[in-house]
Design a protein around this motif. Structure first.
Motif, short mmCIF file in Angstrom:
data_model
loop_
_atom_site.label_atom_id
_atom_site.label_comp_id
_atom_site.label_asym_id
_atom_site.label_seq_id
_atom_site.Cartn_x
_atom_site.Cartn_y
_atom_site.Cartn_z
N LEU A 63 0.83 -1.21 0.00
CA LEU A 63 0.00 0.00 0.00
C LEU A 63 0.86 1.26 0.00
N GLU A 64 1.91 1.23 0.79
CA GLU A 64 2.79 2.40 0.83
C GLU A 64 3.43 2.63 -0.54
N ARG A 115 2.11 1.83 -3.37
CA ARG A 115 1.04 2.35 -4.24
C ARG A 115 0.81 3.84 -3.96
N ILE A 116 0.88 4.19 -2.69
CA ILE A 116 0.69 5.61 -2.36
C ILE A 116 1.83 6.44 -2.94
N ARG A 117 3.02 5.92 -2.81
CA ARG A 117 4.18 6.65 -3.35
C ARG A 117 4.07 6.82 -4.86
N ALA A 118 3.42 5.87 -5.52
CA ALA A 118 3.27 5.96 -6.97
C ALA A 118 2.31 7.06 -7.39
N SER A 153 -1.60 9.28 -12.35
CA SER A 153 -0.37 9.35 -11.57
C SER A 153 0.83 9.45 -12.49
N LEU A 181 3.21 7.32 -12.72
CA LEU A 181 3.85 6.01 -12.73
C LEU A 181 4.59 5.78 -14.04
N LEU A 208 -7.98 5.24 -3.62
CA LEU A 208 -6.86 5.48 -2.70
C LEU A 208 -6.68 6.98 -2.47
N ILE A 237 -7.16 8.88 1.15
CA ILE A 237 -6.12 9.71 1.79
C ILE A 237 -6.66 11.12 2.04
N ILE A 282 5.90 9.21 3.39
CA ILE A 282 5.98 8.45 2.14
C ILE A 282 6.60 9.27 1.01
N PHE A 283 6.20 10.51 0.88
CA PHE A 283 6.68 11.29 -0.26
C PHE A 283 8.01 12.00 0.02
N TYR A 318 0.86 7.19 12.12
CA TYR A 318 1.12 6.76 10.73
C TYR A 318 0.59 5.35 10.51
N ILE A 378 -2.32 4.07 7.86
CA ILE A 378 -2.15 3.04 6.84
C ILE A 378 -3.21 1.95 6.99
#
Lengths: 194, 169
Positions: free
Chosen positions: A4-5, A7-10, B91, B93, B111, B115, B130-131, B154, B158
């Motif tokens: 999931l993390e 995917r979030i980063r993507a 995104s 990607l 998703l 968030i 994360i970022f 955190y 999640i």
């Protein structure tokens, strides 16, 4: 990092407008430029607006400064007055000096008078200086011959009369003394016009 | 400001500009206010002569967050606006990662939505962790929380996101 993390980063975050980049980078450059002149700017910019001092507080501060100045001036004047009063006056100093030096000065005048008499003058005569308050030296003798310089002094009328009697061998008469040309000598000696 | 600090700030901005903007956006809910907050924070940072003692990244994130809170206080009437912290239209990607199926696109949108629906603090923690890959210690410094609390928040976020995705799927 979990799936999931990842995917979030993507995901893609929103990008701020390009104008924000321009503004921030411009501010960064501006801080670089102003760094060199920062000290002088700070020195010049000490005003109520820039330092966050309210106008009322600034007025109070100015008033405090003025009040302090007056207090300092008043105390200085007071100290000056006290010190001045504690010192002996000029006239008393003069009188003391006259008392201690009269004898010596009379002798000097007598000496000069005798020299003048030797030149043919019946009575010693001090020349005009034009100012009875002059305390410098005065010339003795009004003729074409060489003159002598005599220290200008102040002696009391009594001492002057005694000196005159010793010089001339005559009895001092106030009426004759003042009315004649010897008045000039009195004025020079007494420095008060006879 | 020292040239070293200036250079570090510029590099940090270029690297974390999206995260910084997103943190500000989670506070203000408005992109224009978030931009103003980021600019205001950096304007304050440029006035600093000395570098911070701890992490510079933590220091900058905290400055941006505080500036955003100030902006929000000044304009309370715009609080009802809540913009997404994610870019619209998919995104970034790589081609190999992009799912072309409609199902996966739906998952991505779910998703994002999940968030965005997290509470403000959790969103900030997720963005920074994360970022921007900040440590929990740094995140705790930004949020003025114990690092254990930041880590707990955190993990809960999640877990909440996983539940939301399961429910939506």
């Amino acid at each position: 990092m979990s799936e999931l993390e990842l995917r979030i980063r993507a995901l893609s975050l929103r990008t701020p407008d390009h104008s924000l980049d321009d503004r921030i980078l411009a501010a960064l450059r501006q801080s670089d430029v102003t760094q060199s002149t920062e000290l002088s700017t700070v020195e010049k910019a000490i005003t109520p607006d820039n330092v966050g001092v309210s106008p009322a507080l600034n007025t109070n501060r100015r008033g405090t400064v003025v009040t302090s100045g007056w207090i300092v001036a008043s105390v200085s004047m007071l100290i000056g007055t006290v010190v001045g009063n504690s010192l002996p006056s000029i006239s008393s100093l003069q009188a003391q000096r006259d008392a201690s030096m009269n004898a010596d000065k009379m002798a000097r005048i007598v000496g000069y008078g005798r020299r003048e008499s030797a030149n043919g003058s019946a009575e010693p005569r001090l020349s005009e200086t034009g100012d009875s308050t002059v305390t410098g030296n005065v010339r003795v003798g009004s003729g074409p011959g060489p003159s002598q310089i005599v220290e200008s002094i102040w002696i009391s009328p009594t001492a002057a009369a005694v000196a005159w009697e010793q010089q001339t061998g005559q009895i001092f008469n106030v009426v004759n003394h003042v009315s004649e040309r010897r008045f000039d000598m009195c004025r020079e000696c007494h420095r008060v016009g006879g | 400001m020292e040239s070293v600090l200036r250079t570090e700030l510029e590099q940090l901005y270029r690297k974390h500009r999206q995260s910084l903007f997103s943190v500000a956006l989670t506070v203000t809910g408005c992109s224009s206010m978030a931009e103003d907050a980021v600019q205001e924070a950096f304007a304050r940072l440029f006035q600093k002569a000395e570098p911070p003692e701890g992490s510079l990244a933590s220091y900058v994130f905290a400055a941006v967050r505080n500036a955003a809170i100030d902006c929000r206080r000044r304009q309370q009437h715009q609080r009802s606006i809540t913009e997404s912290i994610f870019a619209s239209g998919g995104s970034d990607l790589h081609l190999s990662d992009i799912s072309t199926t409609a199902n996966q696109n739906d998952e991505t949108e779910s998703l994002k939505s999940a968030i965005d629906q997290l509470d403000e603090l959790s969103r900030q923690i997720v963005v920074m962790k994360i970022f921007s890959e900040l440590t929990f210690e740094e995140i705790a410094g930004v949020l003025e929380l114990p690092s254990a609390t930041a880590a707990t928040r955190y993990r809960r976020a999640i877990m909440k996101l996983e539940e939301e995705l399961r429910r939506s799927s």
